[in-house]
Design an enzyme around this catalytic site. Structure first.
Site, short mmCIF file in Angstrom:
data_model
loop_
_atom_site.label_atom_id
_atom_site.label_comp_id
_atom_site.label_asym_id
_atom_site.label_seq_id
_atom_site.Cartn_x
_atom_site.Cartn_y
_atom_site.Cartn_z
N GLY A 49 0.14 -109.88 -0.60
CA GLY A 49 0.74 -109.89 0.74
C GLY A 49 2.22 -110.22 0.79
N ASP A 110 3.04 -114.68 2.59
CA ASP A 110 3.21 -113.92 3.83
C ASP A 110 2.89 -114.75 5.06
OD1 ASP A 110 0.51 -114.06 3.17
OD2 ASP A 110 0.16 -111.90 3.16
N ASP A 113 -2.25 -119.79 7.26
CA ASP A 113 -3.38 -119.71 8.20
C ASP A 113 -4.24 -120.97 8.03
OD1 ASP A 113 -5.55 -118.99 9.74
OD2 ASP A 113 -6.11 -117.25 8.56
N LYS A 141 0.42 -119.22 11.69
CA LYS A 141 -0.46 -119.03 12.86
C LYS A 141 -0.49 -120.28 13.71
CE LYS A 141 -3.44 -115.36 11.40
NZ LYS A 141 -4.80 -114.90 11.13
N PHE A 162 -5.39 -111.72 14.01
CA PHE A 162 -5.30 -111.03 12.72
C PHE A 162 -4.18 -109.99 12.79
CE2 PHE A 162 -6.48 -107.86 9.54
CZ PHE A 162 -6.61 -108.69 8.43
N VAL A 163 -3.22 -110.11 11.90
CA VAL A 163 -2.06 -109.20 11.92
C VAL A 163 -1.95 -108.42 10.60
CG1 VAL A 163 -0.72 -110.60 13.54
CG2 VAL A 163 -0.49 -111.02 11.08
N ASP A 169 -2.28 -106.78 4.94
CA ASP A 169 -3.20 -105.64 4.91
C ASP A 169 -4.45 -105.86 5.73
OD1 ASP A 169 -4.32 -107.65 3.07
OD2 ASP A 169 -5.83 -106.10 2.68
N ARG A 175 -0.07 -102.12 4.66
CA ARG A 175 1.00 -102.99 4.12
C ARG A 175 2.37 -102.37 4.32
NH1 ARG A 175 -1.61 -106.98 1.09
NH2 ARG A 175 -3.45 -106.33 -0.07
P1 5GP Z 1 -4.61 -119.40 4.17
O1 5GP Z 1 -4.99 -119.69 2.75
O2 5GP Z 1 -3.46 -120.21 4.70
O3 5GP Z 1 -5.81 -119.40 5.08
O4 5GP Z 1 -4.24 -117.89 4.30
C1 5GP Z 1 -3.26 -117.32 3.64
C2 5GP Z 1 -3.65 -115.93 3.19
O5 5GP Z 1 -4.68 -115.34 3.97
C3 5GP Z 1 -2.46 -115.07 3.37
O6 5GP Z 1 -1.71 -115.06 2.18
C4 5GP Z 1 -3.03 -113.73 3.70
O7 5GP Z 1 -3.28 -113.04 2.50
C5 5GP Z 1 -4.35 -114.02 4.34
N1 5GP Z 1 -4.24 -113.97 5.82
C6 5GP Z 1 -4.28 -114.99 6.68
N2 5GP Z 1 -4.15 -114.57 7.95
C7 5GP Z 1 -4.01 -113.23 7.88
C8 5GP Z 1 -3.82 -112.21 8.88
O8 5GP Z 1 -3.72 -112.43 10.09
N3 5GP Z 1 -3.70 -110.94 8.43
C9 5GP Z 1 -3.79 -110.62 7.11
N4 5GP Z 1 -3.67 -109.34 6.80
N5 5GP Z 1 -3.97 -111.56 6.14
C10 5GP Z 1 -4.07 -112.85 6.53
MG MG Z 2 -2.12 -113.64 0.69
#
Ligand code: 5GP
Ligand code: MG
Length: 193
Positions: A49, A110, A113, A141, A162-163, A169, A175
């Site tokens: 990402g 990227d 979350d 987020k 979700f973006v 992706d 992407r």
């Molecule tokens: P975390 O580990 O903080 O939950 O999430 C980070 C990873 O989850 C990001 O690097 C990304 O790959 C994926 N992710 C989280 N939210 C989104 C979203 O809204 N869209 C997409 N495409 N990927 C997300």
């Molecule tokens: Mg990621």
């Protein structure tokens, strides 16, 4: 592809303006007198990402740098919620990270979350002997878990949706969209998970 877009949350122009600001902040923090002695960094994009974001970011950071790669998956395939952090190919990534002893590392992702990705990766980098580890995310987020992990550089705060686009992706597609967007509901209708 464009026909699948519901709303543009952040336009290409806004992204590029903000990326330049983030690059300026990283440059400032890794240049003397803020970083005496060793004005050299290792940039670690979290694949896949962060690939596009990182490509733009580093071209605005005019200091000596090397790149180390790490691949993490938490939203595999058609998942639109986190499926838990999976650090892929640890041996391979270890080789590509190289020797981090005494290095100043900037981890680039990227989106923040649940925070699990960075909470997993940062200790791995520290274990490899880095002198400092900073984290840079394009998006955060608007939810509590994303605030629990404190990133050093944050591009934009977005709603808890979700973006895709600009590297992000859905099922490995989208992407290459230049903007950060949400997708129409129909796109998720064929969800396999
Ligand atoms: P975390 O580990 O903080 O939950 O999430 C980070 C990873 O989850 C990001 O690097 C990304 O790959 C994926 N992710 C989280 N939210 C989104 C979203 O809204 N869209 C997409 N495409 N990927 C997300
Ligand atoms: Mg990621």
């Amino acid at each position: 592809m464009q026909a699948d877009v519901d709303r543009v949350l952040i336009s290409e122009e806004k992204i590029h303006a903000r990326v330049r600001e983030l690059a300026a902040a990283i440059t400032r923090d890794h240049t003397t007198p803020n970083m005496p002695g060793d004005a050299e960094v290792v940039i670690v994009p979290i694949l896949t990402g962060a690939m596009i974001f990182c490509g733009d970011l580093i071209r605005d950071i005019p200091i000596p740098m090397r790149i180390g790669l790490i691949a993490v998956s938490s939203y595999p395939g058609t998942a639109t919620t986190s499926q838990g952090v999976n650090v892929k190919d640890y041996e391979g990534l270890a080789a590509s990270l190289g020797d981090l002893t005494g290095r100043h590392v900037v981890v680039v992702d990227d989106i923040l979350d649940s925070g699990h990705t960075l909470a997993t990766v940062v200790p791995l980098i520290r274990q490899r002997g880095a002198a400092s580890v900073k984290t840079c995310v394009l998006l955060r987020k608007d939810r509590q878990s994303a605030h629990d992990f404190v990133a050093d550089y944050i591009g934009f705060e977005i709603p808890d949706e979700f973006v895709v686009g600009y590297g992000l992706d859905f099922d490995d597609y989208y992407r290459n969209l230049p903007d950060i967007v949400t997708l129409k509901r129909e796109v998720f209708a064929h969800l396999t998970k």
